[in-house]
Design an enzyme around this catalytic site. Structure first.
Site, PDB file in Angstrom:
ATOM      1  N   PRO A  86       3.621  -0.592  -9.151  1.00 32.29           N
ATOM      2  CA  PRO A  86       4.319   0.213 -10.154  1.00 32.29           C
ATOM      3  C   PRO A  86       5.145   1.081  -9.331  1.00 32.29           C
ATOM      4  O   PRO A  86       4.984   1.760  -7.939  1.00 32.29           O
ATOM      5  CB  PRO A  86       3.575   1.056 -11.115  1.00 32.29           C
ATOM      6  CG  PRO A  86       2.053   0.926 -10.251  1.00 32.29           C
ATOM      7  CD  PRO A  86       1.965  -0.285  -9.573  1.00 32.29           C
ATOM      8  N   ASN A 142       1.356  -4.676  -2.157  1.00 32.73           N
ATOM      9  CA  ASN A 142       1.534  -3.365  -2.086  1.00 32.73           C
ATOM     10  C   ASN A 142       1.198  -2.697  -3.601  1.00 32.73           C
ATOM     11  O   ASN A 142       2.163  -2.731  -4.251  1.00 32.73           O
ATOM     12  CB  ASN A 142       2.823  -2.438  -1.629  1.00 32.73           C
ATOM     13  CG  ASN A 142       2.886  -1.163  -1.785  1.00 32.73           C
ATOM     14  OD1 ASN A 142       1.964  -0.492  -2.162  1.00 32.73           O
ATOM     15  ND2 ASN A 142       3.785  -0.645  -0.968  1.00 32.73           N
ATOM     16  N   HIS A 179      -5.490   3.097  -5.872  1.00 31.38           N
ATOM     17  CA  HIS A 179      -6.490   4.016  -5.940  1.00 31.38           C
ATOM     18  C   HIS A 179      -7.054   4.287  -7.418  1.00 31.38           C
ATOM     19  O   HIS A 179      -8.070   4.893  -7.186  1.00 31.38           O
ATOM     20  CB  HIS A 179      -5.734   5.573  -5.635  1.00 31.38           C
ATOM     21  CG  HIS A 179      -4.659   5.462  -4.534  1.00 31.38           C
ATOM     22  ND1 HIS A 179      -5.061   5.140  -3.361  1.00 31.38           N
ATOM     23  CD2 HIS A 179      -3.269   5.414  -4.716  1.00 31.38           C
ATOM     24  CE1 HIS A 179      -3.716   5.166  -2.699  1.00 31.38           C
ATOM     25  NE2 HIS A 179      -2.805   5.482  -3.759  1.00 31.38           N
ATOM     26  N   ASP A 183     -10.808  -7.022  -8.429  1.00 30.40           N
ATOM     27  CA  ASP A 183     -11.601  -8.341  -9.207  1.00 30.40           C
ATOM     28  C   ASP A 183     -10.912  -9.568  -9.318  1.00 30.40           C
ATOM     29  O   ASP A 183     -11.220 -10.627  -8.698  1.00 30.40           O
ATOM     30  CB  ASP A 183     -12.014  -8.064 -10.471  1.00 30.40           C
ATOM     31  CG  ASP A 183     -13.239  -6.974 -10.753  1.00 30.40           C
ATOM     32  OD1 ASP A 183     -13.958  -6.714  -9.603  1.00 30.40           O
ATOM     33  OD2 ASP A 183     -13.602  -6.840 -11.735  1.00 30.40           O
ATOM     34  N   HIS A 188       0.987  -0.367   2.661  1.00 29.10           N
ATOM     35  CA  HIS A 188       1.391   0.877   2.125  1.00 29.10           C
ATOM     36  C   HIS A 188       2.642   1.348   2.925  1.00 29.10           C
ATOM     37  O   HIS A 188       2.482   1.275   4.325  1.00 29.10           O
ATOM     38  CB  HIS A 188       0.416   2.023   2.066  1.00 29.10           C
ATOM     39  CG  HIS A 188      -0.686   1.475   1.460  1.00 29.10           C
ATOM     40  ND1 HIS A 188      -0.642   1.593   0.017  1.00 29.10           N
ATOM     41  CD2 HIS A 188      -1.823   1.001   1.483  1.00 29.10           C
ATOM     42  CE1 HIS A 188      -1.730   0.911  -0.788  1.00 29.10           C
ATOM     43  NE2 HIS A 188      -2.600   0.828   0.122  1.00 29.10           N
ATOM     44  N   ILE A 189       3.762   1.452   2.562  1.00 32.06           N
ATOM     45  CA  ILE A 189       5.141   2.003   3.140  1.00 32.06           C
ATOM     46  C   ILE A 189       4.752   3.407   3.912  1.00 32.06           C
ATOM     47  O   ILE A 189       4.909   3.609   4.976  1.00 32.06           O
ATOM     48  CB  ILE A 189       6.264   2.138   2.168  1.00 32.06           C
ATOM     49  CG1 ILE A 189       6.647   0.811   1.484  1.00 32.06           C
ATOM     50  CG2 ILE A 189       7.327   2.703   2.908  1.00 32.06           C
ATOM     51  CD1 ILE A 189       7.415   0.831   0.298  1.00 32.06           C
ATOM     52  N   SER A 190       4.020   4.171   3.094  1.00 30.79           N
ATOM     53  CA  SER A 190       3.689   5.556   3.761  1.00 30.79           C
ATOM     54  C   SER A 190       2.352   5.475   4.490  1.00 30.79           C
ATOM     55  O   SER A 190       1.756   4.642   3.948  1.00 30.79           O
ATOM     56  CB  SER A 190       3.710   6.857   2.642  1.00 30.79           C
ATOM     57  OG  SER A 190       2.824   6.433   1.704  1.00 30.79           O
ATOM     58  N   ARG A 204      -5.290   9.571  -2.539  1.00 29.08           N
ATOM     59  CA  ARG A 204      -4.560   8.177  -1.839  1.00 29.08           C
ATOM     60  C   ARG A 204      -5.259   7.882  -0.652  1.00 29.08           C
ATOM     61  O   ARG A 204      -5.107   6.639  -0.265  1.00 29.08           O
ATOM     62  CB  ARG A 204      -3.266   8.693  -1.422  1.00 29.08           C
ATOM     63  CG  ARG A 204      -1.970   9.068  -2.401  1.00 29.08           C
ATOM     64  CD  ARG A 204      -0.757   9.110  -2.091  1.00 29.08           C
ATOM     65  NE  ARG A 204       0.040  10.012  -2.984  1.00 29.08           N
ATOM     66  CZ  ARG A 204       0.660   9.781  -4.062  1.00 29.08           C
ATOM     67  NH1 ARG A 204       0.636   8.269  -4.335  1.00 29.08           N
ATOM     68  NH2 ARG A 204       1.390  10.384  -4.753  1.00 29.08           N
TER      69      ARG A 204
END
Ligand code: DQA
Length: 148
Positions: free
Chosen positions: A12, A77, A83, A90, A103-105, A114
């Site tokens: 998202p 991603n 989280h 699953d 993860h970009i960050s 996070r």
């Protein structure tokens, strides 16, 4: 003949990449990321499917489809679902190929919520904080793992 197929899943809000909090996520758009991955994959004779959704169930359906269509690896991603989503974990547990979480960050430098990832329980590798280059690093890992 193609060496295999990799599925790249974006969770998202990643459709807003490039304009969403660029100080954290950078200026590259999702199309930029996907096109660069397509180019790398094609150069190694791999097929690649890229899919983004803001809906948990749509991401789960894409993982289910990957179980049946010969997909050898998933780069995901999961964004905020990282989280929160046992359902995504699953679904990935039902997929037999390799799984890389991107993860970009650097999520570990950010808010405490996070720091935990359900998806990491399944991931063969986790990349965080390399910006959008993290996707290329994950693809390199897919290609290396598949090389005899
Ligand atoms: C993210 C980090 C997540 O915590 C966040 O919810 C995202 C993006 C990243 O790529 O750094 O949407 O997965």
């Amino acid at each position: 003949m193609s060496q295999g197929k990799v599925l790249v899943l974006h969770g998202p809000n990643l459709n807003l990449l490039g304009s969403r909090q660029p100080e954290i996520y950078g200026r590259e758009t999702l199309d930029d990321v996907n096109n660069a991955l397509r180019e790398t994959a094609a150069g190694h004779d791999w097929g690649i499917d890229c899919f983004q959704s803001n809906h948990e169930g749509a991401l789960i359906d894409a993982i289910h489809a990957a179980r049946l269509d010969g997909t050898r690896a998933i780069i995901i991603n999961p964004a905020a679902y990282t989280h929160t989503s046992v359902a995504l974990l699953d679904a990935l547990n039902a997929f037999e190929g390799r799984v890389y979480e991107v993860h970009i960050s650097n999520v570990h430098q950010r808010e405490a919520f996070r720091h935990h990832s359900y998806v990491s329980l399944r991931a063969d590798g986790v990349i965080a904080g390399l910006g959008t280059q993290g996707y290329q690093a994950a693809l390199a890992a897919v290609l290396a793992a598949a090389t005899p």
